[in-house]
Scaffold this motif. Sequence first.
Motif, short mmCIF file in Angstrom:
data_model
loop_
_atom_site.label_atom_id
_atom_site.label_comp_id
_atom_site.label_asym_id
_atom_site.label_seq_id
_atom_site.Cartn_x
_atom_site.Cartn_y
_atom_site.Cartn_z
N GLN A 71 0.83 -1.21 0.00
CA GLN A 71 0.00 0.00 0.00
C GLN A 71 0.87 1.26 0.00
O GLN A 71 0.65 2.19 -0.78
N LEU A 72 1.88 1.28 0.87
CA LEU A 72 2.73 2.46 0.99
C LEU A 72 3.56 2.70 -0.27
O LEU A 72 3.58 3.81 -0.82
N SER A 73 4.25 1.65 -0.72
CA SER A 73 5.17 1.83 -1.85
C SER A 73 4.43 2.06 -3.16
O SER A 73 4.86 2.86 -3.99
N TYR A 74 3.29 1.39 -3.35
CA TYR A 74 2.56 1.56 -4.61
C TYR A 74 2.00 2.98 -4.73
O TYR A 74 2.14 3.62 -5.77
N PHE A 75 1.36 3.46 -3.67
CA PHE A 75 0.80 4.82 -3.74
C PHE A 75 1.90 5.86 -3.86
O PHE A 75 1.72 6.89 -4.53
N ALA A 76 3.04 5.61 -3.23
CA ALA A 76 4.17 6.53 -3.38
C ALA A 76 4.69 6.50 -4.81
O ALA A 76 5.06 7.54 -5.38
N ALA A 77 4.72 5.32 -5.42
CA ALA A 77 5.17 5.21 -6.81
C ALA A 77 4.22 5.92 -7.75
O ALA A 77 4.65 6.60 -8.69
N VAL A 78 2.92 5.78 -7.50
CA VAL A 78 1.92 6.46 -8.34
C VAL A 78 2.12 7.97 -8.27
O VAL A 78 2.03 8.68 -9.28
N GLY A 79 2.41 8.49 -7.07
CA GLY A 79 2.65 9.92 -6.93
C GLY A 79 3.89 10.39 -7.63
O GLY A 79 4.01 11.58 -7.98
N THR A 80 4.85 9.48 -7.87
CA THR A 80 6.11 9.85 -8.52
C THR A 80 6.09 9.61 -10.02
O THR A 80 6.50 10.47 -10.80
N SER A 81 5.60 8.45 -10.44
CA SER A 81 5.67 8.07 -11.85
C SER A 81 4.31 7.95 -12.53
O SER A 81 4.25 7.67 -13.73
N GLY A 82 3.23 8.11 -11.79
CA GLY A 82 1.91 7.99 -12.38
C GLY A 82 1.38 6.57 -12.31
O GLY A 82 2.11 5.62 -11.99
N VAL A 83 0.09 6.43 -12.60
CA VAL A 83 -0.58 5.14 -12.46
C VAL A 83 -0.06 4.11 -13.46
O VAL A 83 0.18 2.95 -13.13
N ALA A 84 0.13 4.53 -14.72
CA ALA A 84 0.44 3.57 -15.79
C ALA A 84 1.74 2.82 -15.53
O ALA A 84 1.77 1.59 -15.46
N LYS A 90 13.37 6.91 -8.93
CA LYS A 90 12.64 6.77 -7.66
C LYS A 90 11.33 6.02 -7.87
O LYS A 90 10.98 5.12 -7.10
N GLY A 91 10.60 6.39 -8.92
CA GLY A 91 9.33 5.73 -9.20
C GLY A 91 9.51 4.25 -9.53
O GLY A 91 8.74 3.40 -9.06
N LEU A 92 10.52 3.95 -10.32
CA LEU A 92 10.79 2.55 -10.67
C LEU A 92 11.20 1.75 -9.43
O LEU A 92 10.80 0.59 -9.27
N ALA A 93 12.01 2.38 -8.56
CA ALA A 93 12.44 1.70 -7.33
C ALA A 93 11.24 1.41 -6.43
O ALA A 93 11.11 0.30 -5.88
N LEU A 94 10.36 2.39 -6.27
CA LEU A 94 9.18 2.20 -5.43
C LEU A 94 8.25 1.14 -6.02
O LEU A 94 7.68 0.32 -5.29
N SER A 95 8.11 1.13 -7.35
CA SER A 95 7.27 0.12 -8.00
C SER A 95 7.85 -1.28 -7.81
O SER A 95 7.10 -2.25 -7.62
#
Length: 297
Positions: free
Chosen positions: A77-90, A147-152
């Motif tokens: 939950q934490l990492s996915y929503f953080a990734a969405v905020g950085t790299s977007g949903v897609a 950052k987004g790729l790492a969080l994803s």
Amino acid sequence: MPRLAVLSAMAGAALWGTIGPVASLFTDRERLAYGGIRLAIGACALFALGGRPFTRAWRRHDVLPLLAAALGLAGFQLSYFAAVGTSGVAISTAVAIGLAPVLTGGWTATAGRQRPTGWWLAGTALAAFGLALLMLSGSADVSLSPKGLALSTVAAACFSLQALSIKHLTDRHADTVVLTAMFAIAALLLTPMTIAHATPSLLTGKAVLSLLYLGTVTAGVSYWLFAYGIRHLGAPAAVTISLLEPACATAIAALLLGEHMTASQWVGIGLVCGAIVLTTIPTRTNEPVAVLVRSAP
């Protein structure tokens, strides 16, 4: 039994696909709070389904898998929503959901010292390609950031961790018992974030009904169905089937919410559905090909 397990895992993934449209009713800040609330309501729903995790003694070797399952659930939950905020949903969904089956199958094969079957590899590769078409071909704004790729990637690892832990625990305990304990611990872990981001608007009638749906149906019931699939198919197959989630979410957005979809996205949905068929083709012994190893007794 395998056919029922496949349908169960598919139903769980389809219910997850309804999260997006309901979550769109909340602001970005509220979504960080509803994650913890959703898990707490899910724990209550699973308790109502018969989960009584604290009325029996847990063995010492169950403690680490249970904590791992809860950490995986909360961490996703934490990492996915953080990734969405950085790299977007897609891109976040393509990496987090698409990489999870690869990690799950790789770890299962390594731990069991058995090579993945050809059908599972083909199905997973086809599903990943279909997911890429689904999530990326209709996105005009795809932000690729380290950052987004790492969080994803962390999100994918967390999803894989919870699935593997559920398989380990449900070999010895009832599904509802495992899931109730897992959800309760995960909700406690997310309590500080839930309190920090909760707003008065979450107490409105629409928000309460939405949270009850998210917690009861997309958490409690969906994970109950998913766990049944994990128990009988194995974690790699069930996680591959979970790729149906973004396909269902996109189809719902197009058919019910009027969002535009490209031809490539429809092809992507078809490929994901076809991949699920591949991963569940029986072997000569009538066992599903996607079951890579059996857990040690």
